[in-house]
Design a protein around this motif. Structure first.
Motif, PDB file in Angstrom:
ATOM      1  N   TRP A 220      -0.583  18.362  33.212  1.00 46.52           N
ATOM      2  CA  TRP A 220      -0.110  17.038  32.798  1.00 46.52           C
ATOM      3  C   TRP A 220       1.389  16.881  33.019  1.00 46.52           C
ATOM      4  CZ3 TRP A 220       3.653  17.117  29.116  1.00 46.52           C
ATOM      5  CH2 TRP A 220       3.829  18.350  28.471  1.00 46.52           C
ATOM      6  N   LEU A 221       2.105  18.010  33.093  1.00 44.26           N
ATOM      7  CA  LEU A 221       3.559  17.969  33.052  1.00 44.26           C
ATOM      8  C   LEU A 221       4.209  17.231  34.219  1.00 44.26           C
ATOM      9  CD1 LEU A 221       5.374  21.033  31.638  1.00 44.26           C
ATOM     10  CD2 LEU A 221       6.595  19.313  32.880  1.00 44.26           C
ATOM     11  N   PRO A 222       3.860  17.541  35.464  1.00 38.04           N
ATOM     12  CA  PRO A 222       4.587  16.903  36.567  1.00 38.04           C
ATOM     13  C   PRO A 222       4.487  15.386  36.550  1.00 38.04           C
ATOM     14  CG  PRO A 222       3.306  18.734  37.374  1.00 38.04           C
ATOM     15  CD  PRO A 222       2.881  18.517  35.981  1.00 38.04           C
ATOM     16  N   SER A 223       3.273  14.854  36.434  1.00 36.22           N
ATOM     17  CA  SER A 223       3.176  13.394  36.522  1.00 36.22           C
ATOM     18  C   SER A 223       3.771  12.740  35.280  1.00 36.22           C
ATOM     19  CB  SER A 223       1.725  12.970  36.701  1.00 36.22           C
ATOM     20  OG  SER A 223       0.918  13.616  35.764  1.00 36.22           O
TER      21      SER A 223
ATOM     22  N   LEU B  10      14.204  14.036  27.179  1.00 36.75           N
ATOM     23  CA  LEU B  10      13.807  14.509  25.859  1.00 36.75           C
ATOM     24  C   LEU B  10      12.574  15.404  25.962  1.00 36.75           C
ATOM     25  CD1 LEU B  10      14.413  14.267  22.833  1.00 36.75           C
ATOM     26  CD2 LEU B  10      12.708  12.485  22.720  1.00 36.75           C
ATOM     27  N   MET B  11      11.623  15.004  26.804  1.00 33.22           N
ATOM     28  CA  MET B  11      10.389  15.774  26.874  1.00 33.22           C
ATOM     29  C   MET B  11      10.620  17.120  27.532  1.00 33.22           C
ATOM     30  SD  MET B  11       7.319  13.188  27.267  1.00 33.22           S
ATOM     31  CE  MET B  11       6.390  14.469  26.502  1.00 33.22           C
ATOM     32  N   SER B  12      11.302  17.113  28.688  1.00 30.89           N
ATOM     33  CA  SER B  12      11.550  18.374  29.376  1.00 30.89           C
ATOM     34  C   SER B  12      12.502  19.258  28.594  1.00 30.89           C
ATOM     35  CB  SER B  12      12.168  18.124  30.750  1.00 30.89           C
ATOM     36  OG  SER B  12      11.293  18.452  31.757  1.00 30.89           O
TER      37      SER B  12
ATOM     38  N   LEU C 288      12.072  17.969  39.431  1.00 36.49           N
ATOM     39  CA  LEU C 288      12.682  18.462  38.201  1.00 36.49           C
ATOM     40  C   LEU C 288      11.611  18.873  37.193  1.00 36.49           C
ATOM     41  CD1 LEU C 288      15.560  15.871  37.775  1.00 36.49           C
ATOM     42  CD2 LEU C 288      15.741  18.215  38.546  1.00 36.49           C
ATOM     43  N   ALA C 289      10.469  18.140  37.171  1.00 38.57           N
ATOM     44  CA  ALA C 289       9.410  18.493  36.227  1.00 38.57           C
ATOM     45  C   ALA C 289       8.826  19.855  36.562  1.00 38.57           C
ATOM     46  CB  ALA C 289       8.316  17.424  36.263  1.00 38.57           C
ATOM     47  N   TYR C 290       8.572  20.118  37.836  1.00 39.25           N
ATOM     48  CA  TYR C 290       8.044  21.426  38.222  1.00 39.25           C
ATOM     49  C   TYR C 290       9.058  22.521  37.934  1.00 39.25           C
ATOM     50  CZ  TYR C 290       3.638  20.284  40.463  1.00 39.25           C
ATOM     51  OH  TYR C 290       2.358  19.918  40.707  1.00 39.25           O
ATOM     52  N   CYS C 291      10.344  22.188  38.063  1.00 43.28           N
ATOM     53  CA  CYS C 291      11.358  23.189  37.732  1.00 43.28           C
ATOM     54  C   CYS C 291      11.303  23.509  36.243  1.00 43.28           C
ATOM     55  CB  CYS C 291      12.727  22.655  38.122  1.00 43.28           C
ATOM     56  SG  CYS C 291      14.019  23.790  37.711  1.00 43.28           S
ATOM     57  N   SER C 292      10.959  22.516  35.403  1.00 46.09           N
ATOM     58  CA  SER C 292      10.774  22.803  33.983  1.00 46.09           C
ATOM     59  C   SER C 292       9.648  23.791  33.779  1.00 46.09           C
ATOM     60  CB  SER C 292      10.432  21.536  33.204  1.00 46.09           C
ATOM     61  OG  SER C 292      11.508  20.666  33.176  1.00 46.09           O
ATOM     62  N   VAL C 293       8.571  23.635  34.571  1.00 46.33           N
ATOM     63  CA  VAL C 293       7.461  24.588  34.478  1.00 46.33           C
ATOM     64  C   VAL C 293       7.979  25.991  34.768  1.00 46.33           C
ATOM     65  CG1 VAL C 293       5.261  25.272  35.495  1.00 46.33           C
ATOM     66  CG2 VAL C 293       5.738  22.877  35.069  1.00 46.33           C
ATOM     67  N   GLU C 294       8.801  26.113  35.808  1.00 40.73           N
ATOM     68  CA  GLU C 294       9.343  27.439  36.143  1.00 40.73           C
ATOM     69  C   GLU C 294      10.139  28.010  34.985  1.00 40.73           C
ATOM     70  OE1 GLU C 294      12.876  27.477  38.096  1.00 40.73           O
ATOM     71  OE2 GLU C 294      12.937  29.644  38.294  1.00 40.73           O
TER      72      GLU C 294
END
Lengths: 302, 213, 646
Positions: C221-224, C236-238, C291-297
């Protein structure tokens, strides 16, 4: 903490000796090709000439075009200061300084790629894309090599890691680190420093739009990086900590010269590898370092 | 003696990975040949005292695996006029990584097996398991017939290595017999390769399925 | 000031801002900043050495008395919440103002404050029932914030995916807390080490909190969600919301007895998450999705640290475990600050140009120098480059892994591969952020989207510069942060409290300061030297090409093309090609959308299979009465057979 005089001497040694290495490499290549070649001190002349020239900057570039090389150079020289010089140890030694060294090399890469993208040219993008992509694999190999040194000696300080004896995996480690040296310094078989064809450039493509003092800084930084890796390869393999000080220094100098001549011979004898085959070679370097790690692990466990 | 043994077997394991990573067929053949020579030296190294029979078998093994079989393969390659493996099933980087994983797994597996104390510290069993696995990767993952033959020969090297565990019980005559089988087999393969090339104008073994109904 | 008073003030201010947010924007801004500031102050007071704050209420909510607790561990997360909440509110005042976003702005303000309140309660709750209530309201406010811009289909789909995944996680948490309450006899939470029967419950918590944190493969769910939300919401979320998942893992890993495999699984999941996240980030062309995928990393990096801490605690309280936990918590802060900075910068770019696609940008440094400088500082920091704070926290995690490996203990088998994975992820991060920052900000504009770009206003610039300054300060003075980290680590594992720093932060800080000074001096000196020699501006030389156009520059896709080729087995990007037709040069197009791998290759086929099965069973629903009676008879016969067999 070392004294100020020692710091200055160490800095002078690194800065003044570094431009000698590309000269030696070019001389070896010339000898292998049956030519006379440029003088060994050619890079010194080039640097002093470039330092006095004016700069032509692309209209698209921000001040980062000039700041990038400067920051990369400082990062490389700082990494050089951290590296122990045989019995002399590093300028600043603390637990985990080897990780600071790796991070400084990454910072130099970031800034060089940044400066390449500044001019908005196709070649800059090409060089930067290739450099950062191949660096992923060579970084994995480098960290594996450092991990194997750490596991072997049980220490996480550069001084401790590099001055004790080489373990059973020394040959594997030497081969793997030599491959990483060739990759990180953009030497054949990864990149041809003499090429004029954009299809075959990595480092050259990144320096295309620089001129004058920034170009001099880039060239000097590249030679410092070559010296860093040559010293790293030598110290990872030779048990310098066991020898008395003068012998260790002589052994280090001889080994660095040996590595440089080796780079020259490899450049003369091998052709540049097609880019799609570079991952294979870098994966082999990674596996060599991995097996050195496993040998170091096994060696201590028994 | 243990150290020399381990060094030789270590070299053989390194040659496995070299064979997996090369796309040039002459390099694969050479890696397999050098591996054969290295393994041929092993019985001479393992036997503490010098025995004429052991030395003779060692020399014959080196001659056959290092000179005769590779020359047969090279003749076949020249006749078929191929030099490279272009698009294998399992790509070069994945097969290299698979070979490395197999080598590490072989070492781990050898730890678990109940070996005699004199064999437990050596790389005999890990080396043989790794060579067998490498041979299988080459047999399954490559497309050209010559690569598959080299894979089979590396597999044979692995089995031979395992057989060295029983060096005191197996008569060396059995080993010589296996060697003779290999030589004749490769000789026949050389002829077949020539025929395949003439029939299909390529050594791609996938085309051999055209023979089924 | 007492912590209780500060928290009460925060609750009052934020509660008032929820109510007033709809109609009075300026009052909302003042109240939410005041409330977030109060949370930050309470956290700082706690971390500075105040004793652990606990409060039980006399009244009951849902049958349970309210039990709130603020110790070192929750204070770390609360400080991050306060800082990012305040700065994001200031940013949102201009970025999502009534003038810009119309009807959704009042809703946005109210839900922002509601989210801050619910996250605060998640951090403070020490009672299972109230934790769940706070968690659910936090998830729901997240949904409403993501779908603020509900005119766009992407935002609606992202919100739906977020809600579904979040509820799947909350379901696991419901089960976790309910079983926990059943086994211990009360909903109250606290250290529960004496009951080994509770250990298997950790896996439920792992799934529930893992979904929120974004561990692979629960990150779908994170990237989208983070890409399609308004940028201050993404920040705020990331920056904070996914850290609530980390908070849950660390908190319940400390309070519950852990199963033996917990540390190993968490470290393995962290490695996979880090590598998968950054490899996917490198292939993205949408700035916010990258940037969202980088948060996953980075969640993967934190998970490696936390997993290592679990292993260290289980293997004799090893000092490297303490180092890993401290590094993970510091990385929570570093990443929280940096990702918020990057998302705010991306929001500024999207605001100015109207597009998120990197390959349509270029040359933005000239019209937007402040945004460019802040974004590039954030990019350099999050790639782990000295002398910034991203480097310091990653260095601590690395050092912990190296010490664990050099120890040659049983955990070295996990620490070695984790270190190699971390290094590879770091190199990929450098590549990703070179791609993102240089393609967007440097060179020449690649499309007309850039022509109207202007620098953002002071309310948007201020938070970015504040975050950049905080990152720089944290990088230069890591030893100043050590007392706070020591307090948090000590509250997690009392046997780790009290000793000095496990890593030489003082020499590192000194090296960082020296490096920063030298960098500034060298850059200034070279600039002066270049000017002294004579600096001339000219067109880009590009090896003598006579007519370069902006379209000849490397786009985002070409930059990551080499890597995407190596990883095509994992990423499986689609390809849409419209080659030029005819004899003369004409328009041509090549689009390579990279979809979320786990979603597209695992969940969607599984979902289609389930739908096909259920469509098959729908044939039973044909409306003919005699058959329904026959079903009844069949069911009764089956029951009878069951009775006979028993």
């Amino acid at each position: 903490m070392t004294s100020l005089l020692e710091l200055v001497v160490r800095l002078a040694l690194w800065l003044l000796l570094a431009p000698l290495l590309p000269g030696v490499v070019n001389k070896v290549k010339a000898w292998a090709a049956g030519r006379t070649g440029p003088p060994v001190l050619q890079l010194y002349y080039d640097l002093s000439r470039l330092w006095g020239k004016s700069v032509v900057m692309s209209g698209l570039a921000s001040p980062g075009l000039v700041a990038g090389p400067a920051i990369a150079w400082v990062a490389l020289v700082a990494a050089a200061m951290l590296l122990p010089l045989g019995p002399a140890g590093g300028a600043l030694s603390f637990s985990g300084d080897v990780l600071l060294l790796v991070a400084l090399l990454a910072a130099a890469r970031f800034c060089t790629a940044w400066a390449a993208m500044e001019a908005g040219s196709a070649f800059g993008g090409m060089g930067a894309a290739r450099e950062v992509s191949f660096a992923v694999l060579s970084e994995a190999a480098l960290i594996t090599a450092i991990l194997s040194l750490s596991v072997q000696t049980g220490s996480v300080v550069l001084d401790g890691m590099l001055s004790l004896s080489s373990g059973p995996g020394a040959v594997l480690l030497a081969a793997g680190l030599f491959c990483v040296l060739l990759a990180e310094n953009c030497r054949v078989p990864f990149d041809d420093p003499n090429t004029h064809l954009e299809l075959t450039m990595i480092h050259e493509a990144m320096a295309l739009d620089h001129s004058g003092p920034p170009l001099a800084v880039i060239l000097h930084g590249a030679s410092v990086k070559l010296l860093i890796f040559a010293v790293l390869v030598s110290e990872a393999v030779l048990p310098l900590g066991r020898l008395p000080a003068t012998e260790a220094a002589a052994a280090l100098a001889a080994s660095v010269a040996f590595v440089t001549v080796g780079v020259g011979l490899v450049e003369s004898l091998l052709a540049r590898l097609a880019f799609r085959r570079v991952p294979l070679l870098l994966t082999s370097a990674f596996l060599l370092c991995l097996f050195a790690l496993l040998l170091a692990w096994k060696g201590g466990a028994r | 003696m243990n150290e020399t043994q381990n060094l030789l077997i270590g070299m053989a394991m390194g040659l496995n990975l070299l064979a997996l990573g090369s796309s040039r067929l002459p390099s694969v053949v050479r890696a397999m040949a050098v591996q054969g020579v290295v393994l041929g030296l092993l019985p001479i190294v393992i036997e503490a005292r010098f025995d004429w029979l052991v030395a003779l078998v060692g020399v014959v093994t080196i001659a056959v695996k290092g000179v005769v079989i590779p020359s047969l393969l090279r003749r076949a390659m020249r006749a078929a006029n191929i030099e490279r493996e272009i698009e294998p099933f399992i790509g070069f980087v994945p097969s290299l990584l698979l070979g490395a994983v197999g080598t590490i797994a072989a070492v781990a597996l050898a730890h678990e097996l109940p070996l005699l104390p004199e064999h437990a510290g050596t790389l005999l069993v890990p080396g043989s398991l790794a060579s067998i696995f490498t041979g299988f990767i080459l047999l399954v993952g490559r497309v050209k017939a010559i690569s598959q033959v080299c894979g089979y020969l590396i597999l044979e090297n692995g089995i031979y290595l395992f057989g060295l565990l029983l060096i005191h019980s197996t008569p060396l005559l059995v080993e010589s017999g296996i060697l003779l089988d290999l030589t004749v087999g490769v000789f026949v393969i050389g002829i077949i390769v020539d025929r395949i090339q003439r029939a299909f104008d390529s050594l791609d073994t996938r085309k051999l399925t055209a023979l089924h109904e | 000031m007492s912590i209780g008073l500060l928290l009460l003030a925060a609750l009052a201010a934020l509660g008032a801002s929820v109510v007033l947010g709809r109609s009075l924007p300026r009052a909302w801004l003042a109240l939410s900043v005041a409330g977030s500031g109060a949370i930050l102050a309470a956290a700082v007071v706690e971390l500075a050495g105040a004793p652990e704050w606990e409060w039980r209420s006399a009244f009951r909510i849902g049958g349970e008395p309210l039990h709130l607790r603020l110790d070192g561990l929750s204070a770390i997360f609360a400080a991050l919440l306060g800082a990012v909440g305040a700065l994001g509110a200031i940013y949102g005042r201009e970025y999502w103002s009534d003038r810009h976003a119309g009807g959704s702005a009042p809703r946005g303000r109210a839900w922002w404050s509601a989210m801050l309140v619910s996250m605060g309660f998640v951090l403070l709750s020490s009672n299972g029932l109230h934790f769940l209530i706070a968690w659910e309201s936090f998830a729901i406010s997240g949904y409403f914030l993501i779908t603020l811009d509900d005119r766009h289909r992407g935002a609606r789909e992202a919100g739906w995916l977020y809600l579904a995944s979040s509820h799947a996680g909350t379901l696991c948490l419901f089960a976790f807390f309910a079983i926990l309450a059943g086994r211990t006899g009360s909903w109250d939470l606290g250290p529960m080490h004496g009951q080994p029967g509770l250990a298997p419950l950790f896996w439920l918590a792992f799934c529930g909190f893992g979904v929120k944190a974004g561990l692979f493969p629960l990150h779908i769910w994170l990237p989208s969600a983070h890409a399609n939300a308004p940028s201050h919401v993404s920040a705020l979320m990331s920056g904070v919301a996914i850290k609530m998942g980390i908070y849950g893992l660390v908190r319940f890993g400390g309070w519950l007895p852990l199963p033996a495999a917990a540390g190993w699984v968490l470290m393995g999941a962290g490695m996979l998450t880090a590598l998968f996240g950054i490899a996917s980030a490198f292939a993205q062309n949408d700035l916010k999705r990258l940037l969202a995928y980088c948060s996953v990393e980075n969640v993967g990096i934190i998970a490696i640290g936390v997993g290592g801490a679990f292993l260290g605690a289980a293997h004799g309280d090893a000092p490297w475990g303490r180092l890993l936990l401290a590094g993970a918590l510091l990385h929570v802060w570093s990443h929280g600050l940096l990702k918020s900075l990057l998302f705010l910068g991306a929001g500024s770019v999207v605001n100015a140009t109207g597009t998120r696609e990197i390959s349509r940008l270029g040359g933005l440094w000239r019209p937007m120098p402040w945004t460019a400088a802040a974004f590039c500082l954030g990019a350099a920091a999050i790639s782990g480059l000295p002398p910034l704070n991203g480097f310091v926290s990653e260095w601590m995690v690395f050092l912990g892994l190296f010490e664990a490996a050099a120890d040659r203990g049983p955990c070295a088998w996990a620490a070695g591969p984790a270190a190699i994975a971390l290094a590879t992820a770091g190199a990929l991060a450098v590549a990703t952020f070179i791609k993102a920052a240089s393609t967007a900000f440097l060179g020449a504009p690649r499309s007309k989207a850039v022509s109207g770009a202007r620098e953002c206003g002071p309310l948007m610039r201020g938070p970015m510069l504040a975050l950049a300054g905080a990152s720089l300060a944290a990088g230069l003075a890591p030893f100043a942060l050590w007392p706070a980290l020591a307090r948090a680590v000590g509250s997690w594992n009392p046997r780790w409290a009290g000793a000095g720093p496990p890593a030489p932060l003082l020499p590192l800080g000194a090296a960082n300061i020296a490096l920063a000074a030298l960098l500034a001096v060298a850059a200034a000196w070279l600039w002066r030297r270049a000017h002294a020699n004579g600096l001339r501006r000219g067109p880009t030389w590009d090896c003598g090409y006579s007519a370069p156009t902006p379209r000849m520059q490397y786009t985002g896709g070409s930059f990551s093309g080499i890597e995407a080729g190596w990883l095509s087995w994992m990423l499986r990007s689609g390809r849409v090609r419209h080659p030029p037709r005819g004899l003369f040069p004409a328009d041509a197009e090549r689009i390579e959308p990279v979809s979320e791998a786990v979603l597209a290759r695992v969940l969607e086929p599984a979902g289609r299979f389930v739908l096909r099965l259920s469509a098959g069973t729908r044939r039973l629903q044909h409306g003919r009465l005699p058959f329904y009676i026959a079903y009844l008879v069949g069911g009764l016969a089956a029951l009878a057979a069951l009775v006979m067999i028993k």
